[in-house]
Design an enzyme around this catalytic site. Structure first.
Site, PDB file in Angstrom:
ATOM      1  N   GLY A   1     -66.107   8.192 -27.425  1.00  0.00           N
ATOM      2  CA  GLY A   1     -67.001   9.308 -27.119  1.00  0.00           C
ATOM      3  C   GLY A   1     -67.573  10.025 -28.332  1.00  0.00           C
ATOM      4  O   GLY A   1     -68.707  10.494 -28.298  1.00  0.00           O
TER       5      GLY A   1
ATOM      6  N   LYS B   1     -64.575  22.394 -22.923  1.00  0.00           N
ATOM      7  CA  LYS B   1     -64.529  22.572 -21.455  1.00  0.00           C
ATOM      8  C   LYS B   1     -63.186  23.232 -21.148  1.00  0.00           C
ATOM      9  O   LYS B   1     -62.176  22.536 -20.985  1.00  0.00           O
ATOM     10  CB  LYS B   1     -64.641  21.189 -20.807  1.00  0.00           C
ATOM     11  CG  LYS B   1     -65.047  21.172 -19.367  1.00  0.00           C
ATOM     12  CD  LYS B   1     -65.264  19.724 -18.934  1.00  0.00           C
ATOM     13  CE  LYS B   1     -65.767  19.650 -17.522  1.00  0.00           C
ATOM     14  NZ  LYS B   1     -65.896  18.242 -17.082  1.00  0.00           N
TER      15      LYS B   1
ATOM     16  N   GLU C   1     -63.972  15.289 -32.259  1.00  0.00           N
ATOM     17  CA  GLU C   1     -63.969  14.912 -30.842  1.00  0.00           C
ATOM     18  C   GLU C   1     -65.292  15.291 -30.190  1.00  0.00           C
ATOM     19  O   GLU C   1     -65.934  16.279 -30.583  1.00  0.00           O
ATOM     20  CB  GLU C   1     -62.829  15.634 -30.111  1.00  0.00           C
ATOM     21  CG  GLU C   1     -61.598  14.802 -29.868  1.00  0.00           C
ATOM     22  CD  GLU C   1     -61.795  13.728 -28.795  1.00  0.00           C
ATOM     23  OE1 GLU C   1     -62.936  13.285 -28.573  1.00  0.00           O
ATOM     24  OE2 GLU C   1     -60.802  13.334 -28.184  1.00  0.00           O
ATOM     25  N   ASP C   2     -65.681  14.541 -29.183  1.00  0.00           N
ATOM     26  CA  ASP C   2     -66.859  14.908 -28.405  1.00  0.00           C
ATOM     27  C   ASP C   2     -66.550  16.046 -27.446  1.00  0.00           C
ATOM     28  O   ASP C   2     -67.338  16.970 -27.289  1.00  0.00           O
ATOM     29  CB  ASP C   2     -67.431  13.695 -27.657  1.00  0.00           C
ATOM     30  CG  ASP C   2     -66.375  12.959 -26.857  1.00  0.00           C
ATOM     31  OD1 ASP C   2     -65.202  12.972 -27.258  1.00  0.00           O
ATOM     32  OD2 ASP C   2     -66.723  12.365 -25.821  1.00  0.00           O
TER      33      ASP C   2
ATOM     34  N   ASP D   1     -61.014  18.745 -22.749  1.00  0.00           N
ATOM     35  CA  ASP D   1     -60.958  19.165 -21.346  1.00  0.00           C
ATOM     36  C   ASP D   1     -59.533  19.672 -21.080  1.00  0.00           C
ATOM     37  O   ASP D   1     -59.235  20.835 -21.341  1.00  0.00           O
ATOM     38  CB  ASP D   1     -61.358  17.989 -20.456  1.00  0.00           C
ATOM     39  CG  ASP D   1     -61.473  18.354 -18.983  1.00  0.00           C
ATOM     40  OD1 ASP D   1     -61.246  19.539 -18.643  1.00  0.00           O
ATOM     41  OD2 ASP D   1     -61.783  17.473 -18.171  1.00  0.00           O
TER      42      ASP D   1
ATOM     43  N   ARG E   1     -73.710   6.457 -22.271  1.00  0.00           N
ATOM     44  CA  ARG E   1     -73.320   6.956 -23.598  1.00  0.00           C
ATOM     45  C   ARG E   1     -74.531   7.124 -24.513  1.00  0.00           C
ATOM     46  O   ARG E   1     -74.535   7.975 -25.393  1.00  0.00           O
ATOM     47  CB  ARG E   1     -72.342   5.979 -24.276  1.00  0.00           C
ATOM     48  CG  ARG E   1     -70.955   5.931 -23.679  1.00  0.00           C
ATOM     49  CD  ARG E   1     -70.008   5.224 -24.648  1.00  0.00           C
ATOM     50  NE  ARG E   1     -68.796   4.747 -24.001  1.00  0.00           N
ATOM     51  CZ  ARG E   1     -67.681   5.462 -23.832  1.00  0.00           C
ATOM     52  NH1 ARG E   1     -67.640   6.710 -24.252  1.00  0.00           N
ATOM     53  NH2 ARG E   1     -66.620   4.949 -23.249  1.00  0.00           N
TER      54      ARG E   1
ATOM     55  N   ASP F   1     -69.372   8.973 -21.349  1.00  0.00           N
ATOM     56  CA  ASP F   1     -69.732   7.956 -20.364  1.00  0.00           C
ATOM     57  C   ASP F   1     -69.262   8.285 -18.954  1.00  0.00           C
ATOM     58  O   ASP F   1     -68.403   9.145 -18.751  1.00  0.00           O
ATOM     59  CB  ASP F   1     -69.099   6.616 -20.757  1.00  0.00           C
ATOM     60  CG  ASP F   1     -67.586   6.603 -20.491  1.00  0.00           C
ATOM     61  OD1 ASP F   1     -66.903   7.561 -20.929  1.00  0.00           O
ATOM     62  OD2 ASP F   1     -67.108   5.665 -19.845  1.00  0.00           O
TER      63      ASP F   1
HETATM   64  C1  PRP Z   1     -62.602  11.580 -23.335  1.00  0.00           C
HETATM   65  C2  PRP Z   1     -63.138  12.354 -24.527  1.00  0.00           C
HETATM   66  C3  PRP Z   1     -61.894  12.895 -25.168  1.00  0.00           C
HETATM   67  C4  PRP Z   1     -60.948  13.088 -23.992  1.00  0.00           C
HETATM   68  C5  PRP Z   1     -60.880  14.558 -23.673  1.00  0.00           C
HETATM   69  O1  PRP Z   1     -62.241  10.321 -23.796  1.00  0.00           O
HETATM   70  O2  PRP Z   1     -63.870  11.521 -25.386  1.00  0.00           O
HETATM   71  O3  PRP Z   1     -61.325  11.988 -26.088  1.00  0.00           O
HETATM   72  O4  PRP Z   1     -61.490  12.338 -22.903  1.00  0.00           O
HETATM   73  O5  PRP Z   1     -60.129  14.776 -22.509  1.00  0.00           O
HETATM   74  P1  PRP Z   1     -58.831  15.683 -22.401  1.00  0.00           P
HETATM   75  O6  PRP Z   1     -59.008  16.925 -23.229  1.00  0.00           O
HETATM   76  O7  PRP Z   1     -58.794  16.002 -20.896  1.00  0.00           O
HETATM   77  O8  PRP Z   1     -57.645  14.866 -22.830  1.00  0.00           O
HETATM   78  P2  PRP Z   1     -61.975   9.075 -22.825  1.00  0.00           P
HETATM   79  O9  PRP Z   1     -60.498   8.948 -22.590  1.00  0.00           O
HETATM   80  O10 PRP Z   1     -62.843   9.185 -21.619  1.00  0.00           O
HETATM   81  O11 PRP Z   1     -62.414   7.851 -23.712  1.00  0.00           O
HETATM   82  P3  PRP Z   1     -63.820   7.535 -24.432  1.00  0.00           P
HETATM   83  O12 PRP Z   1     -63.978   8.532 -25.551  1.00  0.00           O
HETATM   84  O13 PRP Z   1     -63.675   6.145 -24.927  1.00  0.00           O
HETATM   85  O14 PRP Z   1     -64.916   7.667 -23.384  1.00  0.00           O
END
Ligand code: PRP
Length: 188
Positions: free
Chosen positions: A47, A140, A108-109, A112, A174, A168
């Site tokens: 991400g 978030k 980080e993107d 959550d 993405r 995504d």
């Molecule tokens: C997403 C995002 C963060 C994480 C945040 O990654 O990129 O790394 O979730 O969520 P959290 O704070 O609830 O733990 P994902 O696992 O979807 O993988 P990706 O980056 O490969 O899409």
């Protein structure tokens, strides 16, 4: 509201210009904290691919920032192909550089529930960096499961499932240049 031609997109929440402004602000804060010092940016794949690249270039354009910017990447997954967290963080790819004694910034993107960042901070703290900070483009804050320190935050994310600019849904969207809310019928 910004309109888009993509039929799966209900609304653009942050335009490419708004994202670029947020990243420039993040770079300004980071530059002030690491003036004349080398840093390692650790982007969290997949991400944070675009935010890491754009933040690195925004920092590199500045003359008042870090003396050197090294890029590394780590890959974790917590969501799999679902649109809600499983609560489980898996390390898919480790960093390739030694982080010992270095100024490390996790990029980080989105944060959550916070479990991914808590896991990464614990993992990288164990590598004995000189300093460890965290930069997040989208905060978030509505479903935090754990207290996590975020040193640099860009945008407050609405309580919606967001795609684009690296984020995504089932590996799609993405590459959208903006951050957007999907139409509810785009979820399968
Ligand atoms: C997403 C995002 C963060 C994480 C945040 O990654 O990129 O790394 O979730 O969520 P959290 O704070 O609830 O733990 P994902 O696992 O979807 O993988 P990706 O980056 O490969 O899409």
């Amino acid at each position: 509201m910004i309109l888009t031609d993509d039929p799966a997109i209900e609304a653009v929440l942050f335009s490419a210009e708004q994202i670029a402004e947020a990243i420039a602000d993040l770079a300004e804060s980071i530059a002030a904290d690491y003036r004349g010092e080398p840093v390692v940016l650790v982007g969290v794949l997949k991400g944070a691919l675009f935010v890491t690249a754009d933040l690195a270039r925004s920092l590199a354009r500045r003359t008042d920032g870090p003396s050197d910017i090294c890029l590394d990447f780590i890959a974790v997954s917590s969501y799999g192909n679902a649109n809600r967290t499983s609560g489980e963080v898996r390390l898919l790819k480790d960093t390739s550089e030694s982080l010992e004694g270095r100024n490390v910034i996790i990029v980080e993107d989105i944060i959550d529930n916070g479990l991914t960042l808590a896991y990464l901070q614990g993992l990288l703290r164990g590598r004995a960096p000189r300093s460890l900070r965290t930069c997040v483009l989208l905060d978030k804050p509505y479903r935090r499961a754990i207290d996590v320190v975020v040193d640099y935050r860009g945008l407050l994310c609405p309580d919606e499932f967001i795609v684009g600019y690296g984020l995504d849904y089932q590996e799609r969207y993405r590459t959208l240049p903006y951050l957007a809310k999907l139409r509810s019928d785009a979820f399968s």
